[in-house]
Design a protein around this motif. Structure first.
Motif, PDB file in Angstrom:
ATOM      1  N   THR A  18      33.036  35.134   3.604  1.00 46.11           N
ATOM      2  CA  THR A  18      31.579  35.148   3.430  1.00 46.11           C
ATOM      3  C   THR A  18      31.081  33.790   2.963  1.00 46.11           C
ATOM      4  OG1 THR A  18      31.604  37.504   2.849  1.00 46.11           O
ATOM      5  CG2 THR A  18      29.651  36.256   2.242  1.00 46.11           C
ATOM      6  N   THR A  19      31.796  33.192   2.023  1.00 43.83           N
ATOM      7  CA  THR A  19      31.392  31.879   1.502  1.00 43.83           C
ATOM      8  C   THR A  19      31.395  30.828   2.606  1.00 43.83           C
ATOM      9  OG1 THR A  19      32.278  32.411  -0.688  1.00 43.83           O
ATOM     10  CG2 THR A  19      31.916  30.088  -0.194  1.00 43.83           C
ATOM     11  N   LEU A  20      32.463  30.784   3.387  1.00 44.86           N
ATOM     12  CA  LEU A  20      32.540  29.787   4.462  1.00 44.86           C
ATOM     13  C   LEU A  20      31.473  30.018   5.523  1.00 44.86           C
ATOM     14  CD1 LEU A  20      36.368  29.277   5.141  1.00 44.86           C
ATOM     15  CD2 LEU A  20      34.801  27.780   3.901  1.00 44.86           C
ATOM     16  N   LEU A  21      31.306  31.267   5.942  1.00 48.94           N
ATOM     17  CA  LEU A  21      30.397  31.582   7.049  1.00 48.94           C
ATOM     18  C   LEU A  21      28.934  31.358   6.683  1.00 48.94           C
ATOM     19  CD1 LEU A  21      32.078  34.824   8.466  1.00 48.94           C
ATOM     20  CD2 LEU A  21      32.027  32.556   9.517  1.00 48.94           C
ATOM     21  N   VAL A  22      28.597  31.491   5.408  1.00 47.96           N
ATOM     22  CA  VAL A  22      27.199  31.323   4.996  1.00 47.96           C
ATOM     23  C   VAL A  22      26.922  29.919   4.453  1.00 47.96           C
ATOM     24  CG1 VAL A  22      25.366  32.167   3.472  1.00 47.96           C
ATOM     25  CG2 VAL A  22      26.979  33.790   4.501  1.00 47.96           C
ATOM     26  N   ARG A 139      38.536  17.005   7.657  1.00 44.12           N
ATOM     27  CA  ARG A 139      39.617  16.911   6.669  1.00 44.12           C
ATOM     28  C   ARG A 139      39.142  17.331   5.279  1.00 44.12           C
ATOM     29  NH1 ARG A 139      44.279  14.186   7.853  1.00 44.12           N
ATOM     30  NH2 ARG A 139      44.956  15.205   5.932  1.00 44.12           N
ATOM     31  N   THR A 140      37.931  16.932   4.928  1.00 46.87           N
ATOM     32  CA  THR A 140      37.389  17.307   3.632  1.00 46.87           C
ATOM     33  C   THR A 140      37.096  18.802   3.583  1.00 46.87           C
ATOM     34  OG1 THR A 140      36.324  15.134   3.569  1.00 46.87           O
ATOM     35  CG2 THR A 140      35.666  16.708   1.897  1.00 46.87           C
ATOM     36  N   LEU A 141      36.584  19.353   4.678  1.00 43.59           N
ATOM     37  CA  LEU A 141      36.328  20.793   4.740  1.00 43.59           C
ATOM     38  C   LEU A 141      37.625  21.580   4.608  1.00 43.59           C
ATOM     39  CD1 LEU A 141      33.688  21.003   7.627  1.00 43.59           C
ATOM     40  CD2 LEU A 141      33.283  21.305   5.177  1.00 43.59           C
ATOM     41  N   GLU A 142      38.688  21.047   5.171  1.00 42.71           N
ATOM     42  CA  GLU A 142      40.005  21.690   5.047  1.00 42.71           C
ATOM     43  C   GLU A 142      40.419  21.779   3.581  1.00 42.71           C
ATOM     44  OE1 GLU A 142      44.505  20.171   5.633  1.00 42.71           O
ATOM     45  OE2 GLU A 142      43.228  19.952   7.411  1.00 42.71           O
ATOM     46  N   ASN A 143      40.258  20.680   2.862  1.00 45.31           N
ATOM     47  CA  ASN A 143      40.614  20.668   1.436  1.00 45.31           C
ATOM     48  C   ASN A 143      39.750  21.650   0.643  1.00 45.31           C
ATOM     49  OD1 ASN A 143      42.557  18.689   1.826  1.00 45.31           O
ATOM     50  ND2 ASN A 143      41.137  17.013   1.448  1.00 45.31           N
ATOM     51  N   GLU A 144      38.459  21.700   0.979  1.00 43.82           N
ATOM     52  CA  GLU A 144      37.556  22.608   0.275  1.00 43.82           C
ATOM     53  C   GLU A 144      37.889  24.068   0.568  1.00 43.82           C
ATOM     54  OE1 GLU A 144      34.975  22.129  -2.027  1.00 43.82           O
ATOM     55  OE2 GLU A 144      36.004  20.212  -2.135  1.00 43.82           O
ATOM     56  N   ALA A 145      38.327  24.349   1.793  1.00 43.14           N
ATOM     57  CA  ALA A 145      38.700  25.722   2.155  1.00 43.14           C
ATOM     58  C   ALA A 145      39.917  26.173   1.344  1.00 43.14           C
ATOM     59  CB  ALA A 145      38.985  25.817   3.646  1.00 43.14           C
ATOM     60  N   VAL A 146      40.879  25.278   1.165  1.00 44.91           N
ATOM     61  CA  VAL A 146      42.057  25.606   0.354  1.00 44.91           C
ATOM     62  C   VAL A 146      41.652  25.806  -1.111  1.00 44.91           C
ATOM     63  CG1 VAL A 146      44.278  24.755  -0.511  1.00 44.91           C
ATOM     64  CG2 VAL A 146      43.658  24.415   1.896  1.00 44.91           C
ATOM     65  N   THR A 147      40.752  24.944  -1.587  1.00 48.49           N
ATOM     66  CA  THR A 147      40.256  25.090  -2.964  1.00 48.49           C
ATOM     67  C   THR A 147      39.516  26.412  -3.137  1.00 48.49           C
ATOM     68  OG1 THR A 147      40.029  22.691  -3.190  1.00 48.49           O
ATOM     69  CG2 THR A 147      38.802  24.048  -4.747  1.00 48.49           C
ATOM     70  N   LEU A 149      40.038  29.174  -1.531  1.00 47.14           N
ATOM     71  CA  LEU A 149      41.039  30.244  -1.606  1.00 47.14           C
ATOM     72  C   LEU A 149      41.537  30.397  -3.043  1.00 47.14           C
ATOM     73  CD1 LEU A 149      43.102  32.259  -0.366  1.00 47.14           C
ATOM     74  CD2 LEU A 149      44.610  30.285  -0.015  1.00 47.14           C
ATOM     75  N   LYS A 150      41.855  29.280  -3.678  1.00 44.88           N
ATOM     76  CA  LYS A 150      42.372  29.335  -5.053  1.00 44.88           C
ATOM     77  C   LYS A 150      41.287  29.752  -6.043  1.00 44.88           C
ATOM     78  CE  LYS A 150      43.942  25.131  -4.624  1.00 44.88           C
ATOM     79  NZ  LYS A 150      44.584  23.818  -4.915  1.00 44.88           N
ATOM     80  N   ASP A 151      40.054  29.346  -5.779  1.00 46.73           N
ATOM     81  CA  ASP A 151      38.957  29.696  -6.683  1.00 46.73           C
ATOM     82  C   ASP A 151      38.641  31.184  -6.693  1.00 46.73           C
ATOM     83  OD1 ASP A 151      38.547  27.204  -7.727  1.00 46.73           O
ATOM     84  OD2 ASP A 151      36.824  26.702  -6.468  1.00 46.73           O
ATOM     85  N   THR A 152      39.040  31.895  -5.642  1.00 46.78           N
ATOM     86  CA  THR A 152      38.759  33.335  -5.607  1.00 46.78           C
ATOM     87  C   THR A 152      39.410  34.060  -6.782  1.00 46.78           C
ATOM     88  OG1 THR A 152      40.658  33.726  -4.125  1.00 46.78           O
ATOM     89  CG2 THR A 152      38.493  33.410  -3.092  1.00 46.78           C
ATOM     90  N   SER A 191      47.378  29.220   2.185  1.00 45.14           N
ATOM     91  CA  SER A 191      46.993  27.804   2.250  1.00 45.14           C
ATOM     92  C   SER A 191      47.561  27.161   3.509  1.00 45.14           C
ATOM     93  CB  SER A 191      47.500  27.059   1.009  1.00 45.14           C
ATOM     94  OG  SER A 191      46.913  27.557  -0.160  1.00 45.14           O
ATOM     95  N   TYR A 192      48.807  27.498   3.815  1.00 42.10           N
ATOM     96  CA  TYR A 192      49.450  26.968   5.022  1.00 42.10           C
ATOM     97  C   TYR A 192      48.685  27.400   6.272  1.00 42.10           C
ATOM     98  CZ  TYR A 192      52.909  26.466   8.755  1.00 42.10           C
ATOM     99  OH  TYR A 192      53.542  26.147   9.932  1.00 42.10           O
ATOM    100  N   LEU A 193      48.269  28.665   6.319  1.00 42.83           N
ATOM    101  CA  LEU A 193      47.533  29.172   7.478  1.00 42.83           C
ATOM    102  C   LEU A 193      46.188  28.467   7.629  1.00 42.83           C
ATOM    103  CD1 LEU A 193      48.243  33.012   7.176  1.00 42.83           C
ATOM    104  CD2 LEU A 193      49.231  31.404   8.820  1.00 42.83           C
ATOM    105  N   ILE A 194      45.502  28.229   6.511  1.00 39.62           N
ATOM    106  CA  ILE A 194      44.224  27.516   6.559  1.00 39.62           C
ATOM    107  C   ILE A 194      44.415  26.114   7.122  1.00 39.62           C
ATOM    108  CG2 ILE A 194      42.404  26.467   5.130  1.00 39.62           C
ATOM    109  CD1 ILE A 194      42.753  28.882   3.228  1.00 39.62           C
ATOM    110  N   ILE A 195      45.440  25.428   6.646  1.00 39.06           N
ATOM    111  CA  ILE A 195      45.725  24.064   7.119  1.00 39.06           C
ATOM    112  C   ILE A 195      46.029  24.061   8.609  1.00 39.06           C
ATOM    113  CG2 ILE A 195      47.360  22.140   6.943  1.00 39.06           C
ATOM    114  CD1 ILE A 195      47.600  22.868   3.923  1.00 39.06           C
TER     115      ILE A 195
END
Length: 208
Positions: A18-22, A139-147, A149-152, A191-195
Protein backbone atom coordinates in the motif's frame (compact mmCIF):
# COMPACT_ATOMS: atom_id res chain seq x y z
CA UNK A 1 5.79 -21.95 15.24
CA UNK A 2 6.26 -20.88 11.61
CA UNK A 3 2.50 -20.60 11.11
CA UNK A 4 2.22 -18.33 14.15
CA UNK A 5 5.01 -16.12 12.81
CA UNK A 6 3.43 -16.00 9.35
CA UNK A 7 0.17 -14.71 10.83
CA UNK A 8 1.87 -11.32 11.04
CA UNK A 9 2.91 -11.42 7.39
CA UNK A 10 -0.45 -10.14 6.18
CA UNK A 11 -0.06 -6.81 7.96
CA UNK A 12 3.52 -6.51 6.72
CA UNK A 13 2.39 -7.11 3.12
CA UNK A 14 -0.50 -4.65 3.33
CA UNK A 15 1.69 -1.89 4.76
CA UNK A 16 4.52 -2.56 2.29
CA UNK A 17 2.53 -2.69 -0.95
CA UNK A 18 0.00 0.00 0.00
CA UNK A 19 2.81 2.41 0.88
CA UNK A 20 4.65 1.84 -2.40
CA UNK A 21 1.54 1.93 -4.60
CA UNK A 22 0.22 5.17 -3.09
CA UNK A 23 3.29 7.14 -2.02
CA UNK A 24 5.28 6.81 -5.26
CA UNK A 25 2.60 8.41 -7.52
CA UNK A 26 1.87 11.08 -4.88
CA UNK A 27 5.55 11.90 -4.46
CA UNK A 28 6.25 12.04 -8.20
CA UNK A 29 3.38 14.48 -8.67
CA UNK A 30 4.48 16.59 -5.68
CA UNK A 31 8.05 16.67 -7.01
CA UNK A 32 6.83 18.10 -10.32
CA UNK A 33 4.65 20.64 -8.53
CA UNK A 34 7.67 21.68 -6.47
CA UNK A 35 9.59 22.44 -9.66
CA UNK A 36 6.80 24.74 -10.82
CA UNK A 37 6.45 28.47 -10.11
CA UNK A 38 3.77 28.10 -7.42
CA UNK A 39 5.64 29.49 -4.40
CA UNK A 40 2.92 28.70 -1.85
CA UNK A 41 2.74 25.05 -2.94
CA UNK A 42 6.53 24.82 -2.92
CA UNK A 43 6.60 26.15 0.64
CA UNK A 44 3.91 23.71 1.75
CA UNK A 45 5.72 20.75 0.18
CA UNK A 46 9.05 21.87 1.64
CA UNK A 47 7.53 22.19 5.13
CA UNK A 48 5.84 18.80 4.80
CA UNK A 49 9.03 16.99 3.82
CA UNK A 50 10.95 18.77 6.61
CA UNK A 51 8.46 17.58 9.24
CA UNK A 52 8.28 14.01 7.89
CA UNK A 53 12.04 13.58 7.50
CA UNK A 54 12.85 15.37 10.74
CA UNK A 55 10.81 13.15 13.06
CA UNK A 56 11.05 9.38 13.69
CA UNK A 57 8.50 7.14 12.03
CA UNK A 58 7.86 5.51 15.43
CA UNK A 59 6.88 8.90 16.85
CA UNK A 60 4.60 9.56 13.88
CA UNK A 61 2.88 6.20 14.38
CA UNK A 62 2.46 6.81 18.11
CA UNK A 63 1.08 10.30 17.53
CA UNK A 64 -1.32 9.13 14.82
CA UNK A 65 -2.64 6.23 16.90
CA UNK A 66 -2.71 7.75 20.37
CA UNK A 67 -2.14 11.51 20.06
CA UNK A 68 -4.65 12.44 17.35
CA UNK A 69 -7.59 10.71 19.07
CA UNK A 70 -6.92 12.81 22.17
CA UNK A 71 -6.53 15.97 20.09
CA UNK A 72 -9.68 15.34 18.02
CA UNK A 73 -11.64 13.54 20.73
CA UNK A 74 -12.31 10.75 18.22
CA UNK A 75 -11.15 7.19 18.95
CA UNK A 76 -9.29 5.44 16.14
CA UNK A 77 -10.22 1.75 16.09
CA UNK A 78 -8.68 0.58 12.82
CA UNK A 79 -5.00 0.33 13.70
CA UNK A 80 -4.00 -1.07 10.31
CA UNK A 81 -5.59 1.89 8.52
CA UNK A 82 -3.81 4.34 10.83
CA UNK A 83 -0.50 2.56 10.22
CA UNK A 84 -1.03 2.50 6.44
CA UNK A 85 -1.80 6.22 6.25
CA UNK A 86 1.15 7.08 8.49
CA UNK A 87 3.55 5.01 6.39
CA UNK A 88 2.19 6.55 3.18
CA UNK A 89 2.65 10.09 4.51
CA UNK A 90 6.14 9.30 5.80
CA UNK A 91 7.45 7.66 2.66
CA UNK A 92 5.82 10.22 0.39
CA UNK A 93 8.04 12.81 2.05
CA UNK A 94 11.18 10.80 1.36
CA UNK A 95 10.15 9.92 -2.20
CA UNK A 96 9.50 13.60 -2.99
CA UNK A 97 13.14 14.40 -2.29
CA UNK A 98 14.29 11.37 -4.28
CA UNK A 99 12.24 12.41 -7.30
CA UNK A 100 13.36 16.01 -6.99
CA UNK A 101 16.95 14.79 -7.28
CA UNK A 102 15.94 12.66 -10.26
CA UNK A 103 14.40 15.68 -11.95
CA UNK A 104 17.43 17.87 -11.23
CA UNK A 105 19.61 15.57 -13.35
CA UNK A 106 17.41 16.03 -16.44
CA UNK A 107 18.75 18.87 -18.64
CA UNK A 108 16.44 21.88 -18.99
CA UNK A 109 17.14 21.72 -22.72
CA UNK A 110 14.79 18.75 -22.98
CA UNK A 111 11.87 20.91 -21.91
CA UNK A 112 12.96 23.56 -24.38
CA UNK A 113 13.28 21.03 -27.20
CA UNK A 114 9.81 19.68 -26.48
CA UNK A 115 8.41 23.21 -26.58
CA UNK A 116 10.10 23.88 -29.93
CA UNK A 117 8.61 20.66 -31.28
CA UNK A 118 5.21 21.86 -30.02
CA UNK A 119 4.79 18.89 -27.71
CA UNK A 120 2.25 19.63 -25.01
CA UNK A 121 3.43 19.85 -21.39
CA UNK A 122 1.37 16.84 -20.21
CA UNK A 123 2.78 14.73 -23.05
CA UNK A 124 6.31 16.00 -22.35
CA UNK A 125 6.00 14.98 -18.71
CA UNK A 126 4.45 11.59 -19.48
CA UNK A 127 6.67 10.57 -22.40
CA UNK A 128 9.97 12.35 -21.71
CA UNK A 129 10.37 13.64 -18.15
CA UNK A 130 8.67 10.93 -16.09
CA UNK A 131 10.55 7.98 -17.65
CA UNK A 132 13.90 9.69 -17.11
CA UNK A 133 13.01 10.71 -13.56
CA UNK A 134 12.21 7.10 -12.63
CA UNK A 135 15.29 5.81 -14.46
CA UNK A 136 17.48 8.23 -12.49
CA UNK A 137 15.99 7.15 -9.15
CA UNK A 138 15.63 3.38 -9.48
CA UNK A 139 18.64 2.51 -7.34
CA UNK A 140 17.53 4.87 -4.59
CA UNK A 141 13.96 3.56 -4.78
CA UNK A 142 15.35 0.05 -4.39
CA UNK A 143 17.11 1.05 -1.17
CA UNK A 144 13.98 2.76 0.13
CA UNK A 145 11.86 -0.32 -0.64
CA UNK A 146 14.22 -2.49 1.43
CA UNK A 147 14.12 0.09 4.23
CA UNK A 148 10.33 0.11 4.06
CA UNK A 149 10.26 -3.65 4.50
CA UNK A 150 12.34 -3.34 7.67
CA UNK A 151 10.32 -0.37 8.93
CA UNK A 152 7.14 -2.45 8.92
CA UNK A 153 8.38 -3.94 12.20
CA UNK A 154 7.50 -0.58 13.80
CA UNK A 155 3.78 -1.32 13.55
CA UNK A 156 4.18 -3.34 16.73
CA UNK A 157 4.47 -0.01 18.59
CA UNK A 158 0.72 0.49 18.06
CA UNK A 159 -0.09 -3.13 18.98
CA UNK A 160 -0.32 -4.48 15.44
CA UNK A 161 0.85 -7.99 14.70
CA UNK A 162 3.91 -8.49 12.49
CA UNK A 163 6.43 -11.28 12.01
CA UNK A 164 8.97 -9.84 14.47
CA UNK A 165 6.41 -9.20 17.20
CA UNK A 166 5.04 -12.73 16.81
CA UNK A 167 8.56 -14.14 16.97
CA UNK A 168 9.29 -12.23 20.19
CA UNK A 169 6.08 -13.55 21.75
CA UNK A 170 7.15 -17.13 20.95
CA UNK A 171 10.62 -16.39 22.32
CA UNK A 172 9.19 -15.15 25.62
CA UNK A 173 6.79 -18.07 25.86
CA UNK A 174 9.03 -20.95 24.84
CA UNK A 175 12.49 -19.52 25.66
CA UNK A 176 13.96 -20.45 22.27
CA UNK A 177 15.75 -18.23 19.74
CA UNK A 178 14.50 -20.30 16.80
CA UNK A 179 11.69 -17.84 15.93
CA UNK A 180 14.21 -14.98 15.75
CA UNK A 181 16.40 -17.01 13.40
CA UNK A 182 13.36 -17.74 11.22
CA UNK A 183 12.43 -14.05 11.06
CA UNK A 184 16.08 -13.16 10.36
CA UNK A 185 15.97 -15.47 7.34
CA UNK A 186 12.57 -14.13 6.22
CA UNK A 187 13.78 -10.52 6.17
CA UNK A 188 16.87 -11.52 4.20
CA UNK A 189 14.74 -13.49 1.73
CA UNK A 190 12.24 -10.67 1.23
CA UNK A 191 15.04 -8.12 0.83
CA UNK A 192 16.68 -10.36 -1.76
CA UNK A 193 13.41 -10.64 -3.70
CA UNK A 194 12.94 -6.86 -3.68
CA UNK A 195 16.46 -6.35 -5.02
CA UNK A 196 15.88 -8.92 -7.76
CA UNK A 197 12.62 -7.26 -8.81
CA UNK A 198 14.38 -3.92 -9.12
CA UNK A 199 17.19 -5.52 -11.11
CA UNK A 200 14.62 -6.81 -13.60
CA UNK A 201 13.05 -3.33 -13.81
CA UNK A 202 16.47 -1.71 -14.33
CA UNK A 203 17.32 -4.22 -17.04
CA UNK A 204 14.07 -3.52 -18.87
CA UNK A 205 14.58 0.21 -18.54
CA UNK A 206 18.08 -0.03 -20.06
CA UNK A 207 16.72 -2.06 -23.00
CA UNK A 208 13.81 0.30 -23.65
Amino acid sequence: MIIEILEGLQNVGIIFFTTLLVSIPLASLAALVYESDYKILKKLISTYTWIVRGTPLMLQLTFAMFGLPVLLSIPFRNRLLVASITFILNYTGYFIEIFRNGLAIIPKSQWEAATLLQISKPKTMLKIIYPQMFRNTLRTLENEAVTLLKDTALISTIALSDILRNAKEILNRELTITPLIIVFGMYLLFSYLIIQVFKVIQRKVRLS
